[in-house]
Design a protein around this motif. Structure first.
Motif, mmCIF file in Angstrom:
data_model
loop_
_atom_site.group_PDB
_atom_site.id
_atom_site.type_symbol
_atom_site.label_atom_id
_atom_site.label_comp_id
_atom_site.label_asym_id
_atom_site.label_seq_id
_atom_site.Cartn_x
_atom_site.Cartn_y
_atom_site.Cartn_z
ATOM 1 N N GLY A 1 32.987 23.687 49.071
ATOM 2 C CA GLY A 1 32.512 24.486 47.894
ATOM 3 C C GLY A 1 32.011 25.990 48.013
ATOM 4 N N CYS A 2 31.384 25.896 49.104
ATOM 5 C CA CYS A 2 30.901 27.385 49.510
ATOM 6 C C CYS A 2 32.133 28.378 49.766
ATOM 7 C CB CYS A 2 30.153 27.270 50.833
ATOM 8 S SG CYS A 2 29.381 28.689 51.507
ATOM 9 N N TYR A 3 33.081 27.965 50.563
ATOM 10 C CA TYR A 3 34.212 28.566 50.617
ATOM 11 C C TYR A 3 35.048 29.050 49.458
ATOM 12 C CZ TYR A 3 33.795 28.158 55.657
ATOM 13 O OH TYR A 3 33.655 28.397 56.926
ATOM 14 N N ASN A 4 35.122 28.154 48.346
ATOM 15 C CA ASN A 4 35.827 28.619 47.222
ATOM 16 C C ASN A 4 34.833 29.559 46.467
ATOM 17 O OD1 ASN A 4 38.317 27.067 46.372
ATOM 18 N ND2 ASN A 4 37.073 25.329 47.161
ATOM 19 N N GLY A 5 33.516 29.503 46.558
ATOM 20 C CA GLY A 5 32.604 30.346 46.044
ATOM 21 C C GLY A 5 32.880 31.839 46.587
ATOM 22 N N PHE A 6 33.306 32.011 48.012
ATOM 23 C CA PHE A 6 33.666 33.268 48.394
ATOM 24 C C PHE A 6 35.173 34.010 47.774
ATOM 25 C CE2 PHE A 6 31.696 31.654 52.568
ATOM 26 C CZ PHE A 6 30.572 32.170 52.274
ATOM 27 N N LEU A 7 35.929 33.034 47.518
ATOM 28 C CA LEU A 7 37.215 33.373 46.700
ATOM 29 C C LEU A 7 36.778 33.870 45.353
ATOM 30 C CD1 LEU A 7 39.505 30.200 47.747
ATOM 31 C CD2 LEU A 7 39.472 32.555 48.482
ATOM 32 N N VAL A 8 35.802 33.090 44.578
ATOM 33 C CA VAL A 8 35.297 33.686 43.223
ATOM 34 C C VAL A 8 34.825 34.993 43.604
ATOM 35 C CG1 VAL A 8 33.590 33.370 41.601
ATOM 36 C CG2 VAL A 8 34.909 31.354 42.317
ATOM 37 N N ALA B 1 41.190 36.118 35.755
ATOM 38 C CA ALA B 1 40.106 35.480 35.001
ATOM 39 C C ALA B 1 40.089 34.106 34.889
ATOM 40 C CB ALA B 1 39.698 36.155 33.829
ATOM 41 N N VAL B 2 41.291 33.681 34.847
ATOM 42 C CA VAL B 2 41.523 32.051 34.631
ATOM 43 C C VAL B 2 41.467 31.364 36.149
ATOM 44 C CG1 VAL B 2 43.501 30.415 34.411
ATOM 45 C CG2 VAL B 2 42.952 32.332 32.593
ATOM 46 N N VAL B 3 41.885 32.145 37.030
ATOM 47 C CA VAL B 3 41.676 31.672 38.509
ATOM 48 C C VAL B 3 40.310 31.456 38.712
ATOM 49 C CG1 VAL B 3 42.192 32.118 40.910
ATOM 50 C CG2 VAL B 3 44.120 32.477 39.123
ATOM 51 N N ILE B 4 39.617 32.532 38.541
ATOM 52 C CA ILE B 4 38.175 32.682 38.863
ATOM 53 C C ILE B 4 37.423 31.471 38.092
ATOM 54 C CG2 ILE B 4 36.055 33.841 38.115
ATOM 55 C CD1 ILE B 4 37.621 36.442 38.740
ATOM 56 N N ALA B 5 37.796 31.269 36.701
ATOM 57 C CA ALA B 5 37.087 29.783 35.833
ATOM 58 C C ALA B 5 37.514 28.694 36.664
ATOM 59 C CB ALA B 5 37.643 30.173 34.456
ATOM 60 N N VAL C 1 34.584 40.755 42.274
ATOM 61 C CA VAL C 1 34.354 42.215 42.904
ATOM 62 C C VAL C 1 35.642 43.015 42.735
ATOM 63 C CG1 VAL C 1 34.341 43.553 45.150
ATOM 64 C CG2 VAL C 1 32.639 41.587 44.702
ATOM 65 N N GLY C 2 36.744 42.404 42.839
ATOM 66 C CA GLY C 2 38.237 43.097 42.561
ATOM 67 C C GLY C 2 38.043 43.481 41.117
ATOM 68 N N LEU C 3 37.860 42.731 40.107
ATOM 69 C CA LEU C 3 37.815 42.838 38.827
ATOM 70 C C LEU C 3 36.794 43.858 38.199
ATOM 71 C CD1 LEU C 3 38.597 39.674 37.041
ATOM 72 C CD2 LEU C 3 40.415 41.497 37.615
ATOM 73 N N LEU C 4 35.591 43.868 38.963
ATOM 74 C CA LEU C 4 34.618 44.680 38.520
ATOM 75 C C LEU C 4 34.198 46.064 39.294
ATOM 76 C CD1 LEU C 4 31.981 41.879 37.941
ATOM 77 C CD2 LEU C 4 33.200 42.970 36.368
ATOM 78 N N HIS C 5 35.115 46.294 40.267
ATOM 79 C CA HIS C 5 35.023 47.406 41.145
ATOM 80 C C HIS C 5 35.237 48.641 40.558
ATOM 81 C CE1 HIS C 5 34.753 50.124 44.556
ATOM 82 N NE2 HIS C 5 34.308 48.874 45.449
ATOM 83 N N ARG C 6 34.517 50.048 40.685
ATOM 84 C CA ARG C 6 34.683 51.000 39.794
ATOM 85 C C ARG C 6 36.076 51.617 40.371
ATOM 86 N NH1 ARG C 6 29.224 54.079 39.659
ATOM 87 N NH2 ARG C 6 28.096 52.333 40.062
ATOM 88 N N ASN C 7 36.154 51.442 41.711
ATOM 89 C CA ASN C 7 37.331 52.130 42.120
ATOM 90 C C ASN C 7 38.924 51.138 42.090
ATOM 91 O OD1 ASN C 7 39.656 52.932 44.052
ATOM 92 N ND2 ASN C 7 38.109 54.171 45.121
ATOM 93 N N PRO C 8 39.761 51.597 40.975
ATOM 94 C CA PRO C 8 40.973 50.550 40.821
ATOM 95 C C PRO C 8 41.660 50.139 42.250
ATOM 96 C CG PRO C 8 41.014 52.449 39.386
ATOM 97 C CD PRO C 8 39.826 52.975 40.516
ATOM 98 N N ALA C 9 41.772 51.202 43.147
ATOM 99 C CA ALA C 9 42.419 50.861 44.619
ATOM 100 C C ALA C 9 41.745 49.753 45.158
ATOM 101 C CB ALA C 9 42.724 52.064 45.217
ATOM 102 N N VAL D 1 43.878 32.088 47.541
ATOM 103 C CA VAL D 1 44.038 31.033 46.639
ATOM 104 C C VAL D 1 45.093 30.479 46.912
ATOM 105 C CG1 VAL D 1 43.946 30.114 44.426
ATOM 106 C CG2 VAL D 1 42.075 31.861 45.311
ATOM 107 N N VAL D 2 46.404 31.081 46.956
ATOM 108 C CA VAL D 2 47.719 30.826 47.095
ATOM 109 C C VAL D 2 47.580 29.836 48.321
ATOM 110 C CG1 VAL D 2 50.162 31.333 47.278
ATOM 111 C CG2 VAL D 2 48.811 32.311 45.406
ATOM 112 N N VAL D 3 47.315 30.427 49.454
ATOM 113 C CA VAL D 3 47.327 29.796 50.482
ATOM 114 C C VAL D 3 46.687 28.488 50.822
ATOM 115 C CG1 VAL D 3 47.143 29.847 53.197
ATOM 116 C CG2 VAL D 3 48.326 31.796 51.976
ATOM 117 N N ALA D 4 45.564 28.584 50.136
ATOM 118 C CA ALA D 4 44.453 27.323 50.124
ATOM 119 C C ALA D 4 45.200 26.240 49.350
ATOM 120 C CB ALA D 4 43.078 27.665 49.667
ATOM 121 N N GLY D 5 45.709 26.721 48.244
ATOM 122 C CA GLY D 5 46.478 25.672 47.195
ATOM 123 C C GLY D 5 47.661 24.935 48.039
#
Length: 119
Positions: free
Chosen positions: A53-60, A10-14, A65-73, A86-90
């Motif tokens: 900025g658009c590409y960073n939006g895709f990371l967000v 969530a911090v990375v998202i923010a 989606v990952g945090l909110l998806h119903r299926n944990p896997a 994000v790690v690679v971009a950084g």
């Protein structure tokens, strides 16, 4: 560990929501100052920064989606993919622009990624 990984994600998202904003809608004001762009270069760089900025939006989006998806896997796959990106971009930003990218992007994403991979 999963709670810590989720909070770190969530911090990375923010962080990336902020980056999206300063690269797009706030580039001519706040973004210019954050990136140390001279005023006479703003008009030439604004379209490029908006695209970035658009590409960073895709990371967000991937992380959210990952945090909110119903299926944990499936959610975990989205989060891990997003954090690796994000790690690679950084790391790329640190190698090509400023080492500050490591601190702002790669370190928080790496910590979150370690959390997800050890949870």
């Amino acid at each position: 560990m999963l709670l810590i990984a989720t909070v770190l994600t969530a911090v990375v998202i923010a962080i990336h929501v902020y980056i999206v904003l300063i690269e797009t809608v706030l580039f001519r004001t706040r973004g210019r100052k954050v990136f140390g762009i001279k005023e006479d270069r703003v008009d030439a760089l604004a379209p490029l920064m908006s695209n970035q900025g658009c590409y960073n939006g895709f990371l967000v989006a991937a992380l959210a989606v990952g945090l909110l998806h119903r299926n944990p896997a499936i959610g975990r796959a989205f989060v891990v993919f997003g954090l690796v990106c994000v790690v690679v971009a950084g790391a790329w930003g640190a190698a090509t622009v400023s080492r500050r990218f490591l601190v702002v992007q790669s370190v928080p994403a790496t910590l979150a990624l370690v959390g997800w991979l050890t949870a």
